[in-house]
Design an enzyme around this catalytic site. Sequence first.
Site, PDB file in Angstrom:
ATOM      1  N   CYS A 153       0.833  -1.211   0.000  1.00 11.99           N
ATOM      2  CA  CYS A 153       0.000   0.000   0.000  1.00 11.99           C
ATOM      3  C   CYS A 153       0.860   1.249   0.000  1.00 11.99           C
ATOM      4  O   CYS A 153       0.501   2.263  -0.577  1.00 11.99           O
ATOM      5  CB  CYS A 153      -0.995  -0.009   1.154  1.00 11.99           C
ATOM      6  N   VAL A 157       0.321   4.292  -2.532  1.00 12.21           N
ATOM      7  CA  VAL A 157      -0.131   5.622  -2.110  1.00 12.21           C
ATOM      8  C   VAL A 157       0.773   6.698  -2.699  1.00 12.21           C
ATOM      9  O   VAL A 157       0.304   7.739  -3.151  1.00 12.21           O
ATOM     10  CB  VAL A 157      -0.190   5.725  -0.562  1.00 12.21           C
TER      11      VAL A 157
END
Lengths: 519, 500
Positions: A153, A157
């Site tokens: 993640c 991001v």
Amino acid sequence: MTQNAEHILDHSELFRGDEYQQMLAKKKALFENPHDPADVDRIKEWSKTSEYREKNFAREALTVNPAKACQPLGAVFAALGFERTLPFVHGSQGCVAYYRSHLSRHFKEPTSCVSSSMTEDAAVFGGLNNLTDGLANSYNMYKPKMIAVATTCMAEVIGDDLNAFIKTSKEKGSVPADYDVPFAHTPAFVGSHVTGYDNTLKGILEHFWDGKAGTAPKLERKANNTINFIGGFDGYTVGNVREIKRIFDLMGIGYTILADNSDVFDTPTDGEFRMYDGGTTLKDAANAVHAKATISMQQYCTEKTLSFIKGHDQEVVAFNHPLGVSATDDFLMTLSRVTNKAIPDALEQERGRLVDAMADSSAHVHGKKFAIYGDPDLCYGLAAFLLELGAEPIHVLSTNASKAWELKMQALFASSPFGQNCRAFPGKDLWHMRSLLFTEPVDFLIGNTYGKYLERDTGTPLIRIGFPIFDRHHHHRYPVWGYQGSMNVLVKILDKIFDEIDRKTSSVGKTDYSFDIIR
Amino acid sequence: MSRADNQGVAEIKARNKQLIDEVLKVYPEKTAKRRAKHLSVHEAGKSDCGVKSNIKSIPGVMTIRGCAYAGSKGVVWGPIKDMIHISHGPVGCGQYSWGSRRNYYVGTTGIDTFVTLQFTSDFQEKDIVFGGDKKVTKLIDELQELFPLNRGITIQSECPIGLIGDDIEAVSREKSKEYGGKTIVPVRCEGFRGVSQSLGHHIANDAVRDWIFDKSAPDTSSKFESSPYDVAIIGDYNIGGDAWSSRILLEEMGLRVIAQWSGDGSLAELEATPKAKLNILHCYRSMNYISRHMEEKFGIPWCEYNFFGPSKIAESLRKIASFFDDKIKQGAERVIAKYQPLVDAVTAKYRPRLEGKTVMLFVGGLRPRHVIGAYEDLGMDVVGTGYEFGHNDDYQRTAQHYVKDGTLIYDDVTGYEFERFVEKIRPDLVGSGIKEKYVFQKMGVPFRQMHSWDYSGPYHGYDGFAIFARDMDMAINSPIWGKTTAPWKDAPQPSLMAAE
């Protein structure tokens, strides 16, 4: 003194001694600021009610005890299915420690995987240098034949672009220009581990079939008679893939297992650590484009992969973790249709033996109520098998399932008289399941190791089928697919049913008139 | 290869140095240069082990390290049993750290205690785009409704929280006010911070300071009457019940343990700790920060102790007692004497089976040094050790109090290095974690998980030492290690003989 050198007490017994019990009671009374036991009891009883269930089901932001993991776990699982392939997760390193531990705890096997170890500076400047250096290091140290990259993640991001990064890394000489580095974006905030499996498998096939990210010509499909087989994210991969190979061999089918991780999760203890073992060869992965058809055992694990393969003019067929007589029949008949190979007598006999076993035992399963949770495909396969046994899969819950899955499940229930009171719950977690088990009790629960908390709280006996199974050993070595796999599942269910009967009837002089030795 | 085999220290040193040179050859030049600083052979008399530490891991190697989230949620905060710890962000981190550290506790799980539940905000794409503050605000309301007996809440940040700029501090303040001053603690332990789980420990310690201590004045927080013998156990996570088999000794010597940090600990105990007369610190690495803070701010002295193996236990009991009066000093002697028969029986039973066996360790926290004494009590010899996330002060402590001349030292060892070292040295036992366990067992080397005690334990205290000794014996002397090679491999194959 409690402990004794001649009979050493483990934690399970040691702390039951008076000394420890008094110590813990004193700790609680003097220092823990405990709640009034009456309040604890009151809330405990309230948590079993319909009123609590309603509040529990009304929650929108909170997830408690989800039955799913995140995408990169599935990415690692899929990548390990290729010959001498090192999974490389681009992002912060703690994730990789978690994936390795999680898979090792289930399979009791080493899990090899590296990370690009991104930290604060990479968060600000991007992770290109980490990827470039990381590829060079893994390539030199572990001599993989392929490095399959996925993201965490964090990398997602900040928007790291793997396609561009890998290209640039190669230009900087981290690995040779023609070295295979397939990739997939696998953000943890989208889908679950089954999505990560799907994205990664698609990424690897795309790499080989569609011109290796613009560095080679696209493969030209020359249709042949082999078929591709995809198992999906499967905690039984060791037993299942070997069982499927046996079936293919019996039928005389030419096949390619895509992402065959059955050997790497089952290496021998003989004095040598094999970091890589078995796996789909890179040549086979490329040649898979020429296959006649691709068969997936898990629809929800392979949605994007199958759509990609379909775009390459192959027939694709997806099952939902087929279990039981009819589902295995369908699977074999599909194989037979697609390959023009007859179903051999040997398999027909196995079928007959499964039917025989079900006939012998179904009286014990018939009419019993079950709750099931797990990945969407596994839930479907198990529910279908239970219906076949005359049992009722009352609550079927899948944290990582969709609305479409719910409709498919409800259609399955509608197709059987035993499914009339059954309901599917997509997107719900095991704290929801707890409310379901209290307010609409069932006889047995089927799920992974985490189900033991539900078993303890609600008294519903747990049959361990799913992933992860941490607290029982070696289940993954036994198949759950095919007629023989279904037999294994049947035995697991029956063992629990008989254990329960024994437990409930063993009280001497009270209930042991039913403590039978023949069943 | 044991030193008992009369192999000179000089010879061992030469071999170890050669081994280091060999493993470095495989790396690209830049990487080899960096890794060289983390590998060493201990020279007796030196103030540390001669390795660099607490530096970023190299990308693309198989590091054994975790992240700041693992340090905060997995180690420091997670075991506080009556608080709810939210894994704030995507689902994975909470899932992988769910129930995996065996922090034993007593309580009614799901009602007044929550350690083995997984609470997560389960971030979806829209939370990344629009931010997660609203979600966690609502989530806290839902927790209050469904788990009304929770004593407090922590928000454990996963990677995206810091990257998208969520303001979990503001949320915590606002919700705390709304719920009448309820303890709600934001912890900025995003996994990309720092170089390992170590920074997570530090961040978690600071959160205790800022959001527990600074909120509650030390004299108002606790309900009990202080006694002159009040101590707090700091840095014991109660793995397999370690803190319990430690606590019992302290109480037997006449001390009163007013708090356990953090295994089986509660919010009330955290709040009461500033009333202790002495903080006794087991895992220096993870909780020295808060111990130093309590010393500075509340004037509470702290001392380190080591409850692995009878030698270190006795030494530590006396050291702890030295902070108190004769009653406690006599108490320590009484406890040591009381357990001596157990120690003697355990040693008599297991030492003959373990004498001269060699061990290589690679663990986190305090264990790469603390367990050495326990092995020595059993006649065993630790020939290699290293820390996952140790700092220089850990290596100083190791060099000055634990390792022998010539010991191989490897900081943040990579999977490749560790495999080569073990392959060449062939110790009788490797002690490390789950990720390493099966690698070495495949190689035919006995193994114990020294993070989780391989699902056994406790290993702390006298009761724990008995289990430790039994487990090492069962690992090393298991009959299975005699069967890793097929018997026909030992004999020449008929076909080969014919060919010759």
